[in-house]
Design an enzyme around this catalytic site. Structure first.
Site, PDB file in Angstrom:
ATOM      1  N   GLU A 189      -4.630  -4.049  -2.320  1.00  0.00           N
ATOM      2  CA  GLU A 189      -6.598  -3.374  -2.139  1.00  0.00           C
ATOM      3  C   GLU A 189      -6.401  -2.504  -0.863  1.00  0.00           C
ATOM      4  O   GLU A 189      -7.762  -1.889  -1.286  1.00  0.00           O
ATOM      5  CB  GLU A 189      -7.316  -4.774  -1.630  1.00  0.00           C
ATOM      6  CG  GLU A 189      -6.777  -5.800   0.133  1.00  0.00           C
ATOM      7  CD  GLU A 189      -5.642  -6.263  -0.435  1.00  0.00           C
ATOM      8  OE1 GLU A 189      -5.012  -6.362  -0.205  1.00  0.00           O
ATOM      9  OE2 GLU A 189      -5.618  -7.097   0.889  1.00  0.00           O
ATOM     10  N   ARG A 190      -5.591  -1.618  -0.531  1.00  0.00           N
ATOM     11  CA  ARG A 190      -6.123  -0.136   0.802  1.00  0.00           C
ATOM     12  C   ARG A 190      -6.126   0.888  -0.675  1.00  0.00           C
ATOM     13  O   ARG A 190      -6.842   1.141   0.192  1.00  0.00           O
ATOM     14  CB  ARG A 190      -5.151  -0.339   1.609  1.00  0.00           C
ATOM     15  CG  ARG A 190      -5.638  -0.985   2.658  1.00  0.00           C
ATOM     16  CD  ARG A 190      -4.756  -1.458   4.013  1.00  0.00           C
ATOM     17  NE  ARG A 190      -3.181  -2.416   3.888  1.00  0.00           N
ATOM     18  CZ  ARG A 190      -2.997  -2.537   4.666  1.00  0.00           C
ATOM     19  NH1 ARG A 190      -2.676  -2.321   5.800  1.00  0.00           N
ATOM     20  NH2 ARG A 190      -1.132  -3.290   4.312  1.00  0.00           N
ATOM     21  N   GLU A 241       9.740  -4.329  13.021  1.00  0.00           N
ATOM     22  CA  GLU A 241       9.465  -3.087  12.016  1.00  0.00           C
ATOM     23  C   GLU A 241       8.278  -3.120  12.818  1.00  0.00           C
ATOM     24  O   GLU A 241       7.256  -3.265  12.840  1.00  0.00           O
ATOM     25  CB  GLU A 241       8.913  -3.848  10.817  1.00  0.00           C
ATOM     26  CG  GLU A 241       9.139  -2.671   9.985  1.00  0.00           C
ATOM     27  CD  GLU A 241       8.374  -3.602   8.543  1.00  0.00           C
ATOM     28  OE1 GLU A 241       7.954  -4.098   8.149  1.00  0.00           O
ATOM     29  OE2 GLU A 241       8.820  -2.467   7.457  1.00  0.00           O
ATOM     30  N   PHE A 252       0.488  -0.785  -0.578  1.00  0.00           N
ATOM     31  CA  PHE A 252      -0.225   0.120  -0.289  1.00  0.00           C
ATOM     32  C   PHE A 252       0.269   0.930   0.222  1.00  0.00           C
ATOM     33  O   PHE A 252       0.840   1.931  -0.788  1.00  0.00           O
ATOM     34  CB  PHE A 252      -0.945  -0.079   1.116  1.00  0.00           C
ATOM     35  CG  PHE A 252      -0.589   0.346   2.196  1.00  0.00           C
ATOM     36  CD1 PHE A 252      -0.199   2.196   2.844  1.00  0.00           C
ATOM     37  CD2 PHE A 252      -0.012  -0.822   3.401  1.00  0.00           C
ATOM     38  CE1 PHE A 252       0.508   2.137   4.054  1.00  0.00           C
ATOM     39  CE2 PHE A 252       1.267   0.018   4.505  1.00  0.00           C
ATOM     40  CZ  PHE A 252       0.698   1.087   4.747  1.00  0.00           C
ATOM     41  N   LYS A 255      -1.217  -7.340  -9.433  1.00  0.00           N
ATOM     42  CA  LYS A 255      -1.678  -7.472  -8.223  1.00  0.00           C
ATOM     43  C   LYS A 255      -1.621  -6.643  -7.197  1.00  0.00           C
ATOM     44  O   LYS A 255      -0.520  -6.522  -6.355  1.00  0.00           O
ATOM     45  CB  LYS A 255      -1.970  -8.453  -7.629  1.00  0.00           C
ATOM     46  CG  LYS A 255      -2.918  -8.857  -7.154  1.00  0.00           C
ATOM     47  CD  LYS A 255      -3.455  -8.434  -5.290  1.00  0.00           C
ATOM     48  CE  LYS A 255      -2.382  -8.932  -4.506  1.00  0.00           C
ATOM     49  NZ  LYS A 255      -3.302  -7.496  -3.653  1.00  0.00           N
ATOM     50  N   CYS A 274       9.518   1.761   3.494  1.00  0.00           N
ATOM     51  CA  CYS A 274      10.760   0.852   3.856  1.00  0.00           C
ATOM     52  C   CYS A 274      11.804   1.557   3.918  1.00  0.00           C
ATOM     53  O   CYS A 274      13.082   1.074   3.946  1.00  0.00           O
ATOM     54  CB  CYS A 274      10.186   0.229   2.649  1.00  0.00           C
ATOM     55  SG  CYS A 274      11.311   0.308   0.667  1.00  0.00           S
ATOM     56  N   SER A 283       5.000  -7.495   2.952  1.00  0.00           N
ATOM     57  CA  SER A 283       5.860  -7.330   4.357  1.00  0.00           C
ATOM     58  C   SER A 283       6.659  -8.805   4.861  1.00  0.00           C
ATOM     59  O   SER A 283       6.885  -9.501   4.144  1.00  0.00           O
ATOM     60  CB  SER A 283       4.945  -7.538   5.451  1.00  0.00           C
ATOM     61  OG  SER A 283       4.082  -8.380   5.024  1.00  0.00           O
TER      62      SER A 283
HETATM   63  P1  NAD Z   1       1.285  -6.724   2.632  1.00  0.00           P
HETATM   64  O1  NAD Z   1       2.701  -7.762   3.124  1.00  0.00           O
HETATM   65  O2  NAD Z   1       1.055  -6.982   4.034  1.00  0.00           O
HETATM   66  O3  NAD Z   1       1.179  -6.682   1.273  1.00  0.00           O
HETATM   67  C1  NAD Z   1       1.883  -6.335   0.754  1.00  0.00           C
HETATM   68  C2  NAD Z   1       1.295  -7.050  -0.876  1.00  0.00           C
HETATM   69  O4  NAD Z   1       0.303  -8.827  -0.438  1.00  0.00           O
HETATM   70  C3  NAD Z   1      -0.643  -7.244  -1.112  1.00  0.00           C
HETATM   71  O5  NAD Z   1      -0.709  -6.520  -2.367  1.00  0.00           O
HETATM   72  C4  NAD Z   1      -1.081  -7.958  -0.286  1.00  0.00           C
HETATM   73  O6  NAD Z   1      -2.482  -7.918  -1.037  1.00  0.00           O
HETATM   74  C5  NAD Z   1      -0.434  -9.656  -0.362  1.00  0.00           C
HETATM   75  N1  NAD Z   1      -0.478  -9.840   0.922  1.00  0.00           N
HETATM   76  C6  NAD Z   1      -1.252  -9.235   1.920  1.00  0.00           C
HETATM   77  N2  NAD Z   1      -1.787 -10.505   2.703  1.00  0.00           N
HETATM   78  C7  NAD Z   1      -1.156 -11.566   2.327  1.00  0.00           C
HETATM   79  C8  NAD Z   1      -1.684 -13.215   2.602  1.00  0.00           C
HETATM   80  N3  NAD Z   1      -1.454 -13.501   4.062  1.00  0.00           N
HETATM   81  N4  NAD Z   1      -0.480 -13.279   0.978  1.00  0.00           N
HETATM   82  C9  NAD Z   1      -0.851 -13.641   0.022  1.00  0.00           C
HETATM   83  N5  NAD Z   1      -0.380 -12.174  -0.323  1.00  0.00           N
HETATM   84  C10 NAD Z   1      -0.888 -11.509   0.901  1.00  0.00           C
HETATM   85  O7  NAD Z   1       2.180  -5.009   2.706  1.00  0.00           O
HETATM   86  P2  NAD Z   1       1.863  -4.164   3.470  1.00  0.00           P
HETATM   87  O8  NAD Z   1       0.957  -3.549   4.433  1.00  0.00           O
HETATM   88  O9  NAD Z   1       0.461  -3.551   2.050  1.00  0.00           O
HETATM   89  O10 NAD Z   1       3.217  -2.891   2.586  1.00  0.00           O
HETATM   90  C11 NAD Z   1       3.712  -2.736   3.809  1.00  0.00           C
HETATM   91  C12 NAD Z   1       5.308  -3.244   4.098  1.00  0.00           C
HETATM   92  O11 NAD Z   1       5.746  -3.733   3.069  1.00  0.00           O
HETATM   93  C13 NAD Z   1       6.175  -3.272   5.361  1.00  0.00           C
HETATM   94  O12 NAD Z   1       6.278  -3.985   5.651  1.00  0.00           O
HETATM   95  C14 NAD Z   1       7.319  -2.662   3.929  1.00  0.00           C
HETATM   96  O13 NAD Z   1       8.480  -2.812   4.660  1.00  0.00           O
HETATM   97  C15 NAD Z   1       7.194  -3.246   3.098  1.00  0.00           C
HETATM   98  N6  NAD Z   1       7.872  -2.588   1.964  1.00  0.00           N
HETATM   99  C16 NAD Z   1       8.801  -3.108   1.972  1.00  0.00           C
HETATM  100  C17 NAD Z   1       9.666  -2.490   0.696  1.00  0.00           C
HETATM  101  C18 NAD Z   1      11.501  -3.027   0.251  1.00  0.00           C
HETATM  102  O14 NAD Z   1      11.074  -2.348  -1.001  1.00  0.00           O
HETATM  103  N7  NAD Z   1      11.423  -3.390   0.654  1.00  0.00           N
HETATM  104  C19 NAD Z   1       9.141  -1.651  -0.035  1.00  0.00           C
HETATM  105  C20 NAD Z   1       7.478  -1.333   0.039  1.00  0.00           C
HETATM  106  C21 NAD Z   1       7.101  -1.106   1.462  1.00  0.00           C
END
Ligand code: NAD
Length: 502
Positions: free
Chosen positions: A176-177, A383, A149, A173, A281, A226
């Site tokens: 969804e937020r 985190e 998101f 994909k 991140c 994450s």
């Molecule tokens: P998230 O892991 O909740 O979601 C990321 C994606 O995974 C979304 O598209 C979501 O729909 C999908 N997803 C969520 N739950 C899932 C499941 N159980 N099974 C399969 N897919 C699932 O992350 P977020 O809250 O949207 O974003 C924040 C996180 O992203 C933080 O941890 C941040 O550090 C990380 N991030 C990392 C980078 C990097 O380059 N390392 C960059 C930006 C954000």
């Protein structure tokens, strides 16, 4: 209420799945739209259509593919103000920061405009008698990107810009937020001349992600989110024979040496820790002053700067940062603040319970500062992803290097100093993927590659830059000999040993 659709086969569709998710306005806490959530049948339909479209796209010469990227960049720039408003309305970051989110993505599109040059292979003439060897980079076919998101413009563009320029079709994909902006980017790619089906935007949750990971037609998946989900995507995707790059969470440290330019360091730390409410991140949520005097001075100087921070709705041009993305995320951040207190750290500024007048339902968290945080505390090890800065005091540079090096995450790190040899040693030895020297947010420029280490990234290839081109292509190497060039030469006997250059 508005419904946010998929973009499948170049058209808006609700798909076959009847499920919907709420999309909130983080400024007010109210539901502002519903987003459709794909069933496996929707994902399969998008993938099948992408596979059809990819054949013609791969056969389109690279210069023509690049022209679509040039046109897309112009279209995005022409409506960047509207796009930034759309992004902020669902994410909560302030408009200027949303423009930055879009601009950083466009910089990867600019890189992708150079794809004819980037795809040039290597050629060796006369590697043997009458033998030439050349290599080419070919697209993989249909690839996918699953995005978080926190950068709904930049991260999709990191991925689809390079993948599509390389000749692949792409299934996006998005989170969804905040799903509206990625759909608009998909529409603009169509307006820019991309054939329908080459970029599909499919909304969804775990159901859609699993359908992508299990589809035999998907060759590679880029993921950012994450760490637990990144690891899951990496494991399931690689078990299914796919190429996977999965970027995860972070806990970036800013090391401050006694000789740092303190005015600039304080300004940099406040921006990097609290900008975008810490939902980056590459934020700097941990500061490590070296020596007691440095720590005391830093704390004294940080306090008035934190007091000056202005929280506001995302449209407030004077706000430094806006609300966090959801009520659940606000509650999670506040529970980490409670955990820090229980851990025994000193809570110097408490941002819990912040309420913005007139927007009492908004998901706001005030800036928070902890001192005397130690590496054994759970609130340090995990985190938080919010506007929380934790100070860990170190006695020496060696101890300061150990902290990020031994942390489970290894995304980014920064050092603030005027001491060249110390900075050089730090950059060479710290066990972290992206290093800033007097640069608080060392996100590499588009033509370099982005990627952390340890639990911040699973897989070996960085995102964008030449690593991105490598990830979205496969290398083919051709060794050729033409009959007739060596006219008159006798037919050579069959050889039953491996040919060598002896
Ligand atoms: P998230 O892991 O909740 O979601 C990321 C994606 O995974 C979304 O598209 C979501 O729909 C999908 N997803 C969520 N739950 C899932 C499941 N159980 N099974 C399969 N897919 C699932 O992350 P977020 O809250 O949207 O974003 C924040 C996180 O992203 C933080 O941890 C941040 O550090 C990380 N991030 C990392 C980078 C990097 O380059 N390392 C960059 C930006 C954000």
């Amino acid at each position: 209420m508005r419904t946010i659709h998929h973009l499948i086969g170049g058209a808006a569709t609700t798909g076959a799945g009847g499920r919907r998710a709420d999309v909130f306005d983080p400024n007010t806490g109210r539901v502002q739209a519903h987003v459709v959530l794909a069933d496996p049948a929707d994902v399969d339909a998008a993938i099948a259509d992408a596979a059809r479209a990819q054949v013609g796209w791969a056969a389109t010469n690279p210069q023509r593919r690049a022209r679509v990227m040039f046109a897309f960049k112009a279209l995005v720039e022409a409506e960047i103000d509207t796009l930034a408003e759309m992004l902020s309305a669902e994410h909560g970051k302030v408009i200027a920061d949303s423009r930055g989110d879009i601009q950083r993505g466009l910089e990867v599109i600019e890189f992708a405009c150079g794809i004819p040059h980037l795809l040039k292979g290597e050629f060796t003439s006369d590697a043997g008698p009458g033998i030439d060897v050349y290599s080419m980079r070919q697209p993989l076919g249909v690839v996918a990107g699953i995005t978080p998101f926190n950068f709904p413009a930049m991260i999709p563009m990191w991925m689809f810009g390079v993948a599509i320029a390389c000749g692949n079709a792409f299934i996006l994909k998005p989170s969804e937020r905040d799903p509206s902006l990625p759909v608009r980017l998909g529409e603009l790619m169509l307006e820019a001349g991309l054939p329908a089906g080459v970029l599909q935007v499919v909304h969804g949750d775990k159901v859609a992600v699993d359908a992508i990971l299990d589809s035999p037609l998907i060759r590679a998946v880029s993921f950012v989110g994450s760490s637990d989900i990144a690891h899951y995507v990496y494991s399931r995707g690689t078990a299914n024979g796919k190429r996977i790059q999965a970027m995860g969470g972070a806990k970036n440290h800013g090391i401050v040496l006694p000789d740092a330019d303190m005015d600039q360091t304080v300004a940099d730390l406040v921006g990097a820790a609290f900008g975008s409410a810490g939902e980056r991140c590459m934020a700097l949520p941990v500061v490590v002053p070296v020596g007691k005097a440095t720590a005391n001075e830093l704390r004294e100087r940080l306090l008035p700067e934190i007091a000056k921070l202005r929280l506001g709705v995302s449209t407030d041009p004077d706000a430094h940062y806006g609300p966090v993305v959801s009520a659940a995320h606000r509650d999670r951040i506040e529970s980490y603040i409670g955990m820090g207190v229980a851990d025994g750290a000193e809570l110097v500024v408490d941002g819990r319970g912040f309420s913005l007048q007139g927007h009492e339902g908004g998901f706001f968290v005030g800036p928070t500062l902890f001192d005397y945080v130690t590496p054994t505390m759970q609130s340090y090890q995990e985190e938080i992803f919010g506007p929380v800065l934790q100070m860990v005091r170190a006695e020496s540079l060696a101890e300061a290097i150990t902290l990020p090096s031994q942390h489970q995450y290894g995304n980014g790190v920064a050092i603030f100093t005027r001491n060249g040899p110390a900075a050089r040693e730090f950059a060479a030895t710290v066990d972290v993927g992206m290093v800033g020297i007097n640069v608080p947010i060392p996100v590499p420029v588009a033509y370099h590659s982005f990627g952390g280490w340890k639990r911040s990234a699973f897989g070996d290839t960085g995102i964008h830059g030449t690593e991105g081109v490598k990830f979205y292509t496969k290398l083919k190497t051709v060794t050729q000999r033409w009959p007739g060039l060596d006219a008159g030469a006798a037919v050579t006997d069959s050889s039953f040993v491996i040919p060598t250059m002896k």
